[in-house]
Scaffold this motif. Structure first.
Motif, PDB file in Angstrom:
ATOM      1  N   THR A 160      -4.483 -12.386   1.117  1.00 27.86           N
ATOM      2  CA  THR A 160      -3.367 -11.918   1.944  1.00 27.86           C
ATOM      3  C   THR A 160      -3.279 -10.407   1.778  1.00 27.86           C
ATOM      4  O   THR A 160      -3.059  -9.915   0.668  1.00 27.86           O
ATOM      5  CB  THR A 160      -2.038 -12.561   1.501  1.00 27.86           C
ATOM      6  N   PRO A 161      -3.469  -9.654   2.853  1.00 25.98           N
ATOM      7  CA  PRO A 161      -3.418  -8.190   2.707  1.00 25.98           C
ATOM      8  C   PRO A 161      -1.983  -7.729   2.461  1.00 25.98           C
ATOM      9  O   PRO A 161      -1.026  -8.406   2.848  1.00 25.98           O
ATOM     10  CB  PRO A 161      -3.926  -7.686   4.069  1.00 25.98           C
ATOM     11  N   PRO A 162      -1.825  -6.578   1.808  1.00 26.94           N
ATOM     12  CA  PRO A 162      -0.467  -6.043   1.649  1.00 26.94           C
ATOM     13  C   PRO A 162       0.093  -5.646   3.006  1.00 26.94           C
ATOM     14  O   PRO A 162      -0.648  -5.470   3.973  1.00 26.94           O
ATOM     15  CB  PRO A 162      -0.669  -4.826   0.743  1.00 26.94           C
ATOM     16  N   ASP A 163       1.401  -5.519   3.063  1.00 32.55           N
ATOM     17  CA  ASP A 163       2.056  -5.127   4.314  1.00 32.55           C
ATOM     18  C   ASP A 163       1.543  -3.770   4.785  1.00 32.55           C
ATOM     19  O   ASP A 163       1.089  -2.952   3.977  1.00 32.55           O
ATOM     20  CB  ASP A 163       3.571  -5.049   4.120  1.00 32.55           C
ATOM     21  N   ALA A 164       1.658  -3.545   6.082  1.00 29.65           N
ATOM     22  CA  ALA A 164       1.266  -2.255   6.652  1.00 29.65           C
ATOM     23  C   ALA A 164       2.089  -1.154   5.990  1.00 29.65           C
ATOM     24  O   ALA A 164       3.282  -1.316   5.745  1.00 29.65           O
ATOM     25  CB  ALA A 164       1.506  -2.255   8.156  1.00 29.65           C
ATOM     26  N   GLY A 165       1.428  -0.079   5.679  1.00 31.06           N
ATOM     27  CA  GLY A 165       2.112   1.053   5.068  1.00 31.06           C
ATOM     28  C   GLY A 165       2.223   0.970   3.554  1.00 31.06           C
ATOM     29  O   GLY A 165       2.838   1.826   2.931  1.00 31.06           O
ATOM     30  N   VAL A 166       1.628  -0.065   2.959  1.00 26.94           N
ATOM     31  CA  VAL A 166       1.679  -0.230   1.503  1.00 26.94           C
ATOM     32  C   VAL A 166       0.259  -0.353   0.967  1.00 26.94           C
ATOM     33  O   VAL A 166      -0.563  -1.079   1.516  1.00 26.94           O
ATOM     34  CB  VAL A 166       2.514  -1.469   1.094  1.00 26.94           C
ATOM     35  N   ARG A 167      -0.016   0.358  -0.101  1.00 24.44           N
ATOM     36  CA  ARG A 167      -1.312   0.309  -0.777  1.00 24.44           C
ATOM     37  C   ARG A 167      -1.175  -0.590  -2.005  1.00 24.44           C
ATOM     38  O   ARG A 167      -0.167  -0.536  -2.705  1.00 24.44           O
ATOM     39  CB  ARG A 167      -1.690   1.730  -1.204  1.00 24.44           C
ATOM     40  N   GLN A 168      -2.189  -1.391  -2.262  1.00 21.32           N
ATOM     41  CA  GLN A 168      -2.208  -2.282  -3.419  1.00 21.32           C
ATOM     42  C   GLN A 168      -3.370  -1.900  -4.324  1.00 21.32           C
ATOM     43  O   GLN A 168      -4.471  -1.669  -3.856  1.00 21.32           O
ATOM     44  CB  GLN A 168      -2.373  -3.731  -2.973  1.00 21.32           C
ATOM     45  N   ARG A 169      -3.109  -1.844  -5.628  1.00 22.42           N
ATOM     46  CA  ARG A 169      -4.164  -1.595  -6.609  1.00 22.42           C
ATOM     47  C   ARG A 169      -4.099  -2.668  -7.687  1.00 22.42           C
ATOM     48  O   ARG A 169      -3.018  -3.017  -8.157  1.00 22.42           O
ATOM     49  CB  ARG A 169      -3.988  -0.233  -7.272  1.00 22.42           C
TER      50      ARG A 169
END
Length: 164
Positions: A40-49
């Motif tokens: 599941t990709p993170p929401d638009a405008g949010v970066r995940q590490r």
């Protein structure tokens, strides 16, 4: 279900839903939840590490850092979001969505510890994994642009007890 305590007859049917007490079914449920979380990709405008950090016993655990893409190196507050799941269910995609929501709405960074789960890792391992995540955030505050004076602990359900 063996118990030393009397069970109200109205609740006897609940044992039909105890599939999570079966080790295989619990492992399968966690595998499905983790797979959904990863894909599941993170929401638009949010970066995940994804971050690997050392816990109290020297073993490595993962945590996921969410940050709005518009921060450009700006120092922000941090929320350590300890997930729920009865101490037996791992991170799942709705927690990713909520972490993204918090990051965007509050313009802050959110870290979601993927603490080790009960049954295989009894108390105090989940508490120590969350505490190790908090310590990692403090130790790496400059590197990940966290304001040390603005760190909050949050959790829902089992995660609430870990945050407390």
């Amino acid at each position: 279900m063996k118990t030393n305590y009397p069970i109200n007859p109205a609740y006897r049917g609940i044992k039909r839903f105890s599939f999570l007490s079966n080790g295989f079914m619990l492992a399968l449920a966690n595998l499905l939840l983790k797979t959904a979380f990863i894909f599941t990709p993170p929401d638009a405008g949010v970066r995940q590490r994804k971050i690997k950090l050392k816990s109290y016993d020297g073993k490595y655990v993962c945590a996921y850092l969410f940050e709005p893409k518009n921060l450009d190196g700006k120092k922000t507050p941090l929320i350590v979001n300890c997930h729920g799941g009865g101490f037996i269910l791992g991170v799942f995609s709705s927690q990713k969505s909520y972490s993204c929501f918090l990051a965007k709405k509050l313009n802050c960074r959110v870290i979601l510890p993927d603490y080790r789960l009960a049954q295989k890792y009894p108390f105090p391992t989940p508490v120590e994994d969350c505490y190790s995540t908090l310590c990692w955030c403090d130790d790496n505050a400059e590197k990940v642009n966290i304001r040390r004076d603005k760190i909050a602990l949050y959790g829902d359900s089992a995660g609430g007890s870990l945050a407390a």
